[in-house]
Design a protein around this motif. Structure first.
Motif, mmCIF file in Angstrom:
data_model
loop_
_atom_site.group_PDB
_atom_site.id
_atom_site.type_symbol
_atom_site.label_atom_id
_atom_site.label_comp_id
_atom_site.label_asym_id
_atom_site.label_seq_id
_atom_site.Cartn_x
_atom_site.Cartn_y
_atom_site.Cartn_z
ATOM 1 N N LYS A 123 0.864 -1.149 -0.079
ATOM 2 C CA LYS A 123 -0.008 -0.089 0.041
ATOM 3 C C LYS A 123 0.876 1.267 -0.115
ATOM 4 O O LYS A 123 1.587 1.406 1.014
ATOM 5 C CB LYS A 123 -0.954 -0.001 1.184
ATOM 6 C CG LYS A 123 -1.920 1.044 1.305
ATOM 7 C CD LYS A 123 -2.917 1.018 2.504
ATOM 8 C CE LYS A 123 -3.608 2.351 2.433
ATOM 9 N NZ LYS A 123 -4.688 2.385 3.791
ATOM 10 N N ASN A 130 -0.107 9.434 -6.520
ATOM 11 C CA ASN A 130 -0.015 7.878 -6.005
ATOM 12 C C ASN A 130 -1.488 7.507 -5.540
ATOM 13 O O ASN A 130 -1.811 6.385 -6.206
ATOM 14 C CB ASN A 130 0.826 7.636 -4.817
ATOM 15 C CG ASN A 130 2.270 7.654 -4.997
ATOM 16 O OD1 ASN A 130 2.831 6.642 -5.884
ATOM 17 N ND2 ASN A 130 3.046 8.523 -4.268
ATOM 18 N N ASN A 134 -2.964 4.403 -7.612
ATOM 19 C CA ASN A 134 -3.674 3.190 -6.839
ATOM 20 C C ASN A 134 -4.903 3.010 -7.249
ATOM 21 O O ASN A 134 -5.337 2.007 -7.546
ATOM 22 C CB ASN A 134 -3.674 3.811 -5.364
ATOM 23 C CG ASN A 134 -2.382 3.833 -4.661
ATOM 24 O OD1 ASN A 134 -1.263 3.245 -5.051
ATOM 25 N ND2 ASN A 134 -2.496 4.458 -3.629
ATOM 26 N N GLU A 138 -5.770 -0.703 -8.905
ATOM 27 C CA GLU A 138 -6.736 -1.730 -8.385
ATOM 28 C C GLU A 138 -7.522 -2.566 -9.401
ATOM 29 O O GLU A 138 -7.959 -3.820 -9.279
ATOM 30 C CB GLU A 138 -8.009 -0.760 -7.846
ATOM 31 C CG GLU A 138 -7.478 -0.274 -6.414
ATOM 32 C CD GLU A 138 -8.715 0.542 -5.938
ATOM 33 O OE1 GLU A 138 -9.661 0.528 -6.463
ATOM 34 O OE2 GLU A 138 -8.560 1.366 -4.594
#
Length: 390
Positions: A123, A130, A134, A138
């Motif tokens: 993470k 970021n 992210n 996903e």
């Protein structure tokens, strides 16, 4: 005195401006199981690559800090030497590395938390870029994990007799990789203002037809196109156009193995093979014995070879040593130049849009490209036989 004060003020202004053009960064990583194993960290600023070492290391905790030129973001790529981050497909230390972790740094602190056995799934928190990355990951991470598991299963079937078991696993792994590519292409098309799109496009040259690649590049904002990475992409597009079969090979001049300048254009009147390689390149070195056979067979008939080495060492002295040692060890009797000489201003690998090693281009007596090949196929044999006979 007044003139001195003005000069001093100007000097302070320039110093302040120079200071303003750097970015101070910091990121921490807590990776369960990492311990004292080495954490490989690469930083890409524009198209300039460097390695980084943790300033603080306590067990599974690492702290990195430093600065880089410019005020934009930089890409960081980390991987681990821990056995947990790899797959041992043969007893005795034969490992296949697992997927690494990519993230971005800027003047905002970044935090990474994860398990070294799934470092790609760690993470990352710390800034908006970021957060954006992210959300993209996903969508791709399930395919990344699936491809990794399939590759590990396929590695267990290494023997030629196991091909029936291996092939469907590799086919399924490729399907997962293709799904990631499709997701990335859609992101690039939908987000032409994002720095992430620029980074992805730079990496995905082999995943596009040239016309589509250029179209995707032209959709990016002018600011991204004019960045160092954007200019690199533009040069690659232009280089590809200039090095298609039937085109005139771009001329270049580089320092040869004896320290003298050597130009490609000086070899006109002969059939010339431009061979891109490096001392680090296993397939290049494996193909050298056969290339020596071809050179011995056809050189007297008008066949010349000029090898352009591109060494990975950032230090020029080290690059020269690796290059010369490989030429001597492999006993290569033809012409040699080193791309690392003055690479920032005269990058022949970039000019020729070389993305894989070895890459070979055969030129006719006028300097026109008549054959191009990536890897060690049989095409060159056929071309030379066609020109010179048996």
């Amino acid at each position: 005195m007044k003139q001195f004060s003005i000069m001093l003020a100007g000097g302070l202004l320039l110093a302040g401006f120079a200071k303003a053009q750097t970015t101070q960064y910091k990121f921490t990583a807590d990776l369960k199981g990492q311990g004292d194993y080495r954490l490989y960290t690469g930083v890409l600023v524009g198209m300039d690559r460097k390695t980084d070492t943790a300033k603080v290391h306590q067990g599974d905790h690492f702290e990195f800090s430093g600065e880089y030129a410019g005020k934009g973001p930089a890409l960081v790529m980390i991987s681990s030497s821990s056995p947990s981050a790899k797959y041992e497909y043969s007893k005795g230390g034969m490992f296949m590395p697992g997927p690494g972790l990519d993230f971005f740094i800027s003047d905002k602190p970044v935090t990474i938390v994860g398990d070294v056995s799934e470092i790609y799934n760690a993470k990352v928190t710390g800034d908006k870029l970021n957060d954006e990355y992210n959300k993209l990951k996903e969508k791709t991470l399930p395919y990344t994990a699936k491809a990794w598991e399939l590759r590990k299963k396929a590695a267990a079937f290494r023997a030629p007799a196991d091909s029936n078991e291996r092939k469907p696993l590799l086919k399924e792994a490729q399907a997962a990789a293709d799904a990631i590519t499709a997701i990335h292409k859609k992101f690039i098309a939908d987000n032409p203002t994002s720095y992430i799109s620029l980074v992805l496009l730079q990496r995905m040259y082999e995943d596009y037809e040239l016309a589509d690649y250029e179209k995707a590049y032209k959709k990016l904002t002018p600011a991204l196109q004019q960045s160092a990475m954007g200019k690199y992409i533009a040069d690659k597009i232009q280089g590809t156009k200039m090095t298609t079969v039937g085109s005139k090979a771009p001329d270049f001049t580089k320092q040869d193995i004896n320290g003298k300048p050597l130009s490609l254009s000086s070899l006109k009147g002969q059939y010339v093979l431009v061979d891109f390689w490096g001392s680090w390149c296993g397939p290049c070195r494996a193909g050298n014995p056969h290339l020596k056979e071809l050179y011995a067979k056809y050189h007297a008939k008008g066949f010349e070879v000029i090898s352009v080495a591109d060494e990975k060492a950032s230090d020029l002295k080290e690059a020269v040593e690796h290059w010369k040692e490989a030429v001597k060890k492999d006993g290569l009797p033809w012409l040699h130049v080193l791309n690392n000489y003055d690479k920032a201003k005269n990058d022949v690998v970039s000019k020729y849009a070389v993305t894989g090693f070895p890459t070979k281009l055969l030129l006719d007596k006028t300097g026109k490209i008549i054959f191009k090949e990536v890897g060690n196929g049989d095409g060159l044999n056929a071309e030379l036989k066609k020109i010179f006979g048996e």
